[in-house]
Design an enzyme around this catalytic site. Structure first.
Site, mmCIF file in Angstrom:
data_model
loop_
_atom_site.group_PDB
_atom_site.id
_atom_site.type_symbol
_atom_site.label_atom_id
_atom_site.label_comp_id
_atom_site.label_asym_id
_atom_site.label_seq_id
_atom_site.Cartn_x
_atom_site.Cartn_y
_atom_site.Cartn_z
ATOM 1 N N ASP A 1 5.411 50.749 81.211
ATOM 2 C CA ASP A 1 6.606 50.836 81.917
ATOM 3 C C ASP A 1 6.882 49.776 82.701
ATOM 4 O OD1 ASP A 1 6.615 53.842 81.092
ATOM 5 O OD2 ASP A 1 4.629 53.808 82.253
ATOM 6 N N HIS B 1 3.865 58.797 84.173
ATOM 7 C CA HIS B 1 4.048 58.117 82.932
ATOM 8 C C HIS B 1 5.156 59.076 81.987
ATOM 9 C CE1 HIS B 1 4.226 55.892 79.315
ATOM 10 N NE2 HIS B 1 3.664 56.643 78.640
#
Ligand code: NAD
Ligand code: LMR
Length: 351
Positions: A179, A207
């Site tokens: 990410d 996440h």
């Protein structure tokens, strides 16, 4: 069942062209017969994880149905004649896989398909991580470091850590580096600068789609990013694009991210082991209560690796927007923790 492909030290020494003086590091990859495993193992054996002078011994853990694929990968690893590779073991026994392990990459678990959220994998995948945490507790080396990649990564790391009471909990981490890298890539693109010119970006929380990629402390070529981008782009384009990138990849390529995930795992471990000086990145680490995140949750924070340990970057100001985004993602982590607790996946009395 276990098989071993060895390389004699003499044969290795004869082929070495860099000064290699260290003991091999034991690296275990679970789900080694799967997609990420295949993208990861050759880079580890080539020195991308621990550098060009650190030999590695690889152990590939699979379930019985995945053993043939892992064995095939082991044969190919041998065929690469990597200078740094000191042997490959393939096994379906977690006790064998984690005996003496220094670095454990817990990848093995089901990926989501189109239309699913990562949390939909909570029960099926969560059951994998308790036994693996227990096997790490029983057999790992004292300095073991664990990175959980399998989704939902934060809560799986929480489960694994909870089953390893003798291992310091800060050794269990979850991967949000993908990410982070995605956010850096999107921002660099938007500002038309090199990715190396972006510093101080953070991905907070889970996440998952609730994650918060935060640019308020970031700089691009030394200038404050908050002065270079408008709030509408941040809220309506940047944040959703980064947070939904996993779904975008699934929709476009028909399966979840593989090479970028393997690359992020290598970035995470390489930075953790070797440090990055004053640079910060993002990682899912066990909360110490910083930034009002309940202690014990595995949450993505701004972190630096200092002396081989992740340290949360403290004292960052958060405006109302940031506070509410972080709180929403942390609330989801609390929900996931409570859900796996209700499923009996967290041992009573711990975390
Ligand atoms: P894959 O299906 O190609 O491979 C998974 C492998 O794990 C299979 O070979 C399977 O046999 C094996 N496996 C299943 N249970 C196991 C167990 N108990 N022990 C050992 N091995 C086991 O999937 P993939 O594309 O490699 O993805 C793996 C996981 O990584 C998925 O959960 C995916 O969602 C996740 N992922 C996470 C991130 C992240 O940023 N955190 C990024 C990409 C993918
Ligand atoms: C990703 O972020 O690409 C992975 O977590 C895979 C997924 O399910 O999105």
């Amino acid at each position: 069942m276990s098989t071993h492909i060895g390389t004699s030290p003499a044969a290795v020494a004869a082929s070495v062209n860099v000064p290699i003086h260290r003991q091999p590091v034991n690296v275990t990859v679970t789900g080694a017969g799967g997609q990420i495993g295949y993208a990861l193992l050759f880079r580890i054996a080539a020195g991308a994880l621990l550098g060009p002078t650190t030999p590695v011994r690889l152990t590939l853990l699979e379930i019985p149905q995945g053993l043939k694929a892992a064995e095939g990968t082991a044969l190919e690893l041998e065929d690469c004649a990597f200078d740094l590779l000191r042997g490959v073991t393939v096994t379906d026994d977690p006790a064998v896989a984690f005996a003496g392990v220094n670095i454990a990459l817990l990848v093995g678990s089901r990926p989501r398909g189109p239309g699913m959220e990562r949390a939909d994998l909570l029960e099926a995948n969560g059951r994998i991580f308790g036994p693996q945490g227990a096997a790490i507790n029983a057999g790992a080396a004292e300095d073991v470091r664990v990175l959980v990649v399998g989704n939902p990564a934060n809560t799986n790391a929480l489960i694994a850590a909870a089953h390893a009471p003798d291992v310091p909990s800060e050794r269990f981490t979850a991967m949000t580096r993908l990410d982070h890298n995605r956010a850096v890539g999107q921002l660099a693109n938007h500002l038309d600068v090199n990715v190396g010119a972006i510093h101080g970006l953070t991905v907070w929380g889970n996440h998952s789609a609730s994650q918060y990629p935060d640019v308020f402390h970031a700089t691009a070529e030394g200038r404050a990013v908050r002065d270079l981008v408008d709030e509408q782009w941040l809220a309506q384009t940047f944040i959703p694009r980064v947070a939904q990138r996993g779904s975008e990849i699934i929709a476009v390529r028909g399966g979840s991210s593989v090479a970028s995930a393997a690359n992020a795992a290598i970035d995470h471990v390489a930075d953790w082991v070797t440090g990055r000086g004053s640079e910060w990145t993002s990682a899912g680490v066990v909360s110490d209560g910083s930034y009002d995140v309940p202690p014990g949750l595995v949450c993505s924070f701004p972190v630096r690796s200092v002396d081989g340990q992740w340290r949360i970057v403290t004292g960052l100001e958060r405006n109302e927007f940031s506070r509410s985004r972080i709180a929403a993602s942390v609330a989801e982590l609390v929900e996931e923790r409570d859900a796996v607790r209700a499923l009996g996946l967290l041992p009573l009395g711990r975390r």
